[in-house]
Each structure stands twice: as C-alpha cells, then as structure tokens.
Design a protein around this motif. Structure first.
Motif, PDB file in Angstrom:
ATOM      1  N   THR A  81       8.066  38.801  33.279  1.00  0.00           N
ATOM      2  CA  THR A  81       8.106  38.386  34.683  1.00  0.00           C
ATOM      3  C   THR A  81       8.023  39.596  35.600  1.00  0.00           C
ATOM      4  N   GLU A  85       5.286  40.236  38.371  1.00  0.00           N
ATOM      5  CA  GLU A  85       5.729  40.443  39.748  1.00  0.00           C
ATOM      6  C   GLU A  85       5.077  41.706  40.326  1.00  0.00           C
ATOM      7  N   ALA A  91       6.774  35.583  42.028  1.00  0.00           N
ATOM      8  CA  ALA A  91       7.931  36.069  42.783  1.00  0.00           C
ATOM      9  C   ALA A  91       9.182  35.428  42.191  1.00  0.00           C
ATOM     10  N   ARG A  92      10.279  36.155  42.276  1.00  0.00           N
ATOM     11  CA  ARG A  92      11.576  35.632  41.830  1.00  0.00           C
ATOM     12  C   ARG A  92      12.430  35.321  43.054  1.00  0.00           C
TER      13      ARG A  92
END
Length: 148
Positions: A81, A85, A91-92
C-alpha cells in the motif's frame, strides 16, 4: 487440505484435466503479470487496486481485508500500500468506526490505470470462465476428482 485415501485412484483423464486447468490458469496469470508490468506496475500492485475496487459493497477496503483478499501478511500489504501510495494510486484514511484501522481508497490515477488493465483482462477472464464452466474441458471421467 484433505489427503487422498490410499485406495483412491485417478484416471488419465483426471490428470489431463488437472494439468490443462493449471496450464490455462498459469497462462492467465502470466498474461496478467506481463500486462501489469507493461503498464508500469507490479502484478501485486494491480491485484491491490483490483481488490480495493472490487471489494463487495463499497469503494474501499481495510488493510486487514486486503491482506485476506490477497492471501498475504498484514505487514506485506502495508508495504504494498505504501508503494502504491507513493505512486499516486491509492490513499489511506483513518477508519470511520475504528481509528486503529486504515481504509485504503483508489485515487483517480489508480482508478484509471485499473480500468485500462481490467479492460485488457476481459477476454482472458472470459476464456478462463469458459474453461471453469466445462468440467474436464468437455471430457468425461468416472472419478469425482473435480466434483464437490
């Protein structure tokens, strides 16, 4: 995985069907690997994007859910991730209900790349679905090896 009893037997057709299935599955996976790399991402990055978009009932998934869907370790999905990103694909965000959870969303760049790749996979998926729908590739066997 259940083990076969010593008295269980497989016919030549059973082995041929299993070999053919594995061959077709490997061809599909190789196609997917090559097309992902040709678009500048790794096969695992493609799978992450696909699992986010394809998560049932919503447009995001948690790291834990993605780890399950990818059959990967939690820390590996965190690293994957992070790479996505940095590439501007995802996006987190903190979890809505539990701030300890992280929700992962596609960004427009990731969504567009996924759309392109998914369209390229469509024909290959249809071929694989056809194979899966026809046990033994249309052949018959007395064994219940693939039944059940």
């Amino acid at each position: 995985m259940p083990s076969a009893a010593p008295t269980d037997s497989l016919s030549k057709l059973d082995y041929e069907a299993l070999a053919d299935f594995r061959y077709r599955l490997r061809r599909f996976l190789r196609f997917s690997e090559e097309i992902s790399q040709a678009h500048g991402i790794t096969p695992l990055q493609y799978l992450l994007l696909l699992q986010i978009k394809g998560y049932p009932g919503r447009e995001w998934a948690t790291i834990a859910e993605l780890a399950e869907r990818l059959q990967a370790h939690h820390h590996g999905v965190v690293a994957l991730t992070s790479r996505c990103e940095k590439a501007g694909l995802v996006a987190r965000r903190p979890g809505r209900d539990d701030k300890r959870c992280v929700e992962v969303y596609l960004l427009p760049k990731g969504a567009e790349l996924l759309r392109e790749l998914a369209l390229l996979h469509r024909g290959q998926v249809a071929e694989l679905q056809h194979v899966l729908a026809a046990p033994y590739g249309g052949r018959t066997s007395h064994s219940d090896f693939f039944v059940g």
